[in-house]
Design a protein around this motif. Sequence first.
Motif, PDB file in Angstrom:
ATOM      1  N   GLY A  43       1.127   4.615  -2.997  1.00  0.00           N
ATOM      2  CA  GLY A  43       1.050   5.204  -1.667  1.00  0.00           C
ATOM      3  C   GLY A  43       1.617   4.390  -0.525  1.00  0.00           C
ATOM      4  N   ASN A  44       0.905   3.343  -0.097  1.00  0.00           N
ATOM      5  CA  ASN A  44       1.277   2.647   1.132  1.00  0.00           C
ATOM      6  C   ASN A  44       2.610   1.907   1.030  1.00  0.00           C
ATOM      7  OD1 ASN A  44      -0.996   3.566   2.408  1.00  0.00           O
ATOM      8  ND2 ASN A  44      -2.165   1.679   2.183  1.00  0.00           N
ATOM      9  N   HIS A  45       2.812   1.173  -0.066  1.00  0.00           N
ATOM     10  CA  HIS A  45       4.086   0.476  -0.246  1.00  0.00           C
ATOM     11  C   HIS A  45       5.218   1.481  -0.389  1.00  0.00           C
ATOM     12  CE1 HIS A  45       6.890  -2.661  -1.317  1.00  0.00           C
ATOM     13  NE2 HIS A  45       7.112  -2.131  -2.514  1.00  0.00           N
ATOM     14  N   ALA A  46       4.947   2.596  -1.065  1.00  0.00           N
ATOM     15  CA  ALA A  46       5.957   3.641  -1.214  1.00  0.00           C
ATOM     16  C   ALA A  46       6.446   4.114   0.145  1.00  0.00           C
ATOM     17  CB  ALA A  46       5.367   4.819  -2.002  1.00  0.00           C
ATOM     18  N   GLY A  89      -5.593  -7.380  -2.401  1.00  0.00           N
ATOM     19  CA  GLY A  89      -5.180  -6.722  -3.632  1.00  0.00           C
ATOM     20  C   GLY A  89      -4.233  -7.643  -4.376  1.00  0.00           C
ATOM     21  N   GLY A  90      -2.923  -7.401  -4.228  1.00  0.00           N
ATOM     22  CA  GLY A  90      -1.946  -8.301  -4.833  1.00  0.00           C
ATOM     23  C   GLY A  90      -1.873  -9.646  -4.146  1.00  0.00           C
ATOM     24  N   MET A 127     -12.577   3.147  -5.763  1.00  0.00           N
ATOM     25  CA  MET A 127     -12.027   4.120  -4.833  1.00  0.00           C
ATOM     26  C   MET A 127     -10.954   3.482  -3.949  1.00  0.00           C
ATOM     27  SD  MET A 127     -14.959   4.453  -1.894  1.00  0.00           S
ATOM     28  CE  MET A 127     -16.386   4.456  -2.975  1.00  0.00           C
ATOM     29  N   ALA A 128     -10.953   2.150  -3.867  1.00  0.00           N
ATOM     30  CA  ALA A 128     -10.005   1.425  -3.010  1.00  0.00           C
ATOM     31  C   ALA A 128      -8.694   1.224  -3.760  1.00  0.00           C
ATOM     32  CB  ALA A 128     -10.611   0.091  -2.570  1.00  0.00           C
ATOM     33  N   ASP A 129      -7.965   2.329  -4.007  1.00  0.00           N
ATOM     34  CA  ASP A 129      -6.762   2.244  -4.832  1.00  0.00           C
ATOM     35  C   ASP A 129      -5.681   1.380  -4.197  1.00  0.00           C
ATOM     36  OD1 ASP A 129      -6.331   4.087  -2.787  1.00  0.00           O
ATOM     37  OD2 ASP A 129      -5.063   5.398  -3.999  1.00  0.00           O
ATOM     38  N   GLY A 130      -5.708   1.210  -2.896  1.00  0.00           N
ATOM     39  CA  GLY A 130      -4.702   0.398  -2.221  1.00  0.00           C
ATOM     40  C   GLY A 130      -4.764  -1.075  -2.570  1.00  0.00           C
TER      41      GLY A 130
END
Length: 402
Positions: free
Chosen positions: A77-80, A177-178, A227-230
């Motif tokens: 999502g966000n990076h996309a 995240g990463g 739920m925090a897929d980001g």
Amino acid sequence: MITSADIAHAVDVLAPVMRRTPIVASRALSEACGHEVWLKCENLQRTGSFKPRGAYMRIQGLTQEQRDRGVVAASAGNHAQGVAWSATTLGIRSRVYMPIGASLPKISATRAYGAEVVLDGTIIDESLLAAQAYADETGATLIHPFDHEDIVTGQATVGVEIMAQMPDVGTVLVPLGGGGLLAGIAAAIKSQRPEVRIIGVQAADAAAWPISLQAGRPVRAESMSTMADGIAVAMPGAVPYRYVSELVDEVVTVSEDEISRALLLVLERAKLVVEPAGATAVAALMARGDLDLRGDVSAVLSGGNIDPLLLTHVATHGLRAAGRYLTVSVTVPDRPGGLADLLALLRDVGASVVDVIHSRVAGELRLGDVQVTVSVETRGPDHQQTVRAALAEAGYLDPAHE
């Protein structure tokens, strides 16, 4: 390691195209933790997250030959969206691989920003493999979401803004995240203000960083279920790891309930829409009483791209976790006025009915009984106990199970 000069160059490059996102005070969080708390609103950045900072910095540095071959990325999502917007702004062709289960609003937004979207893989790791294969085949440049020095340098501009907007900042909490955002913020702030505490916050059910830091190297987490897929990244990036392991003071985790409660607080009290990943720093302030906070505190809201359906679900989850939403199943006599008596009791104890399900065939009902499942709004855990006690006293619930 990136230098202060590198970060200053990134500030100059991004100034014409990025928003300097606002920082807003949170009275509720300040009262809860005893420090002045300010929210850094990267959810109001272009494309709805911090991601375009790093993506634009990476893509604008490509040679003309690389630009002619286009760029490719993989993201849920966000990076996309960050890559799509950055590439289109720079006049470069982009392709983005997204998992088959990616949310429709994020897929639509990525296409709207100008990227060709390919759905491939059930998880992001599989999408990344497909993106790498495309890069190898065509010569397109793979824009990694976090594992590159240019990405870290771009994200570092968030730290520069925090220091300018909060000269007395003493602690900064960052969703993790990463590791690109946390690495960049740590690099920017620690180079100027080494005394500032930097804290990374992960979802407990997708926490690769604690085990990686303990092992002294990036380690793949065994499971990812949040739920925090980001920020659901199975393995930290090698580039961010260098910065996080050396510069970050602490990494903590928060539960799913704590994330949903934080999202609800930001929505209700700050009037800001954030995604679950973007609310983790707030969750830590609300739930982790053992945090070593110093001076004024900045909590980064890393993104606001949330599917409206998921927002409804998470908000309900947050209400339940905060003791403000209660669902009970009871048995009432199947006669005129049976349901009305139950609803009158709930009214008398101040519980607002949200939903009622009335069934004559549920479970092992006796002839002449009806099962009623009722959901009500309550004012907190104490009020929930009052409601349960009233139901038990009236014979609707077994006190032994309350």
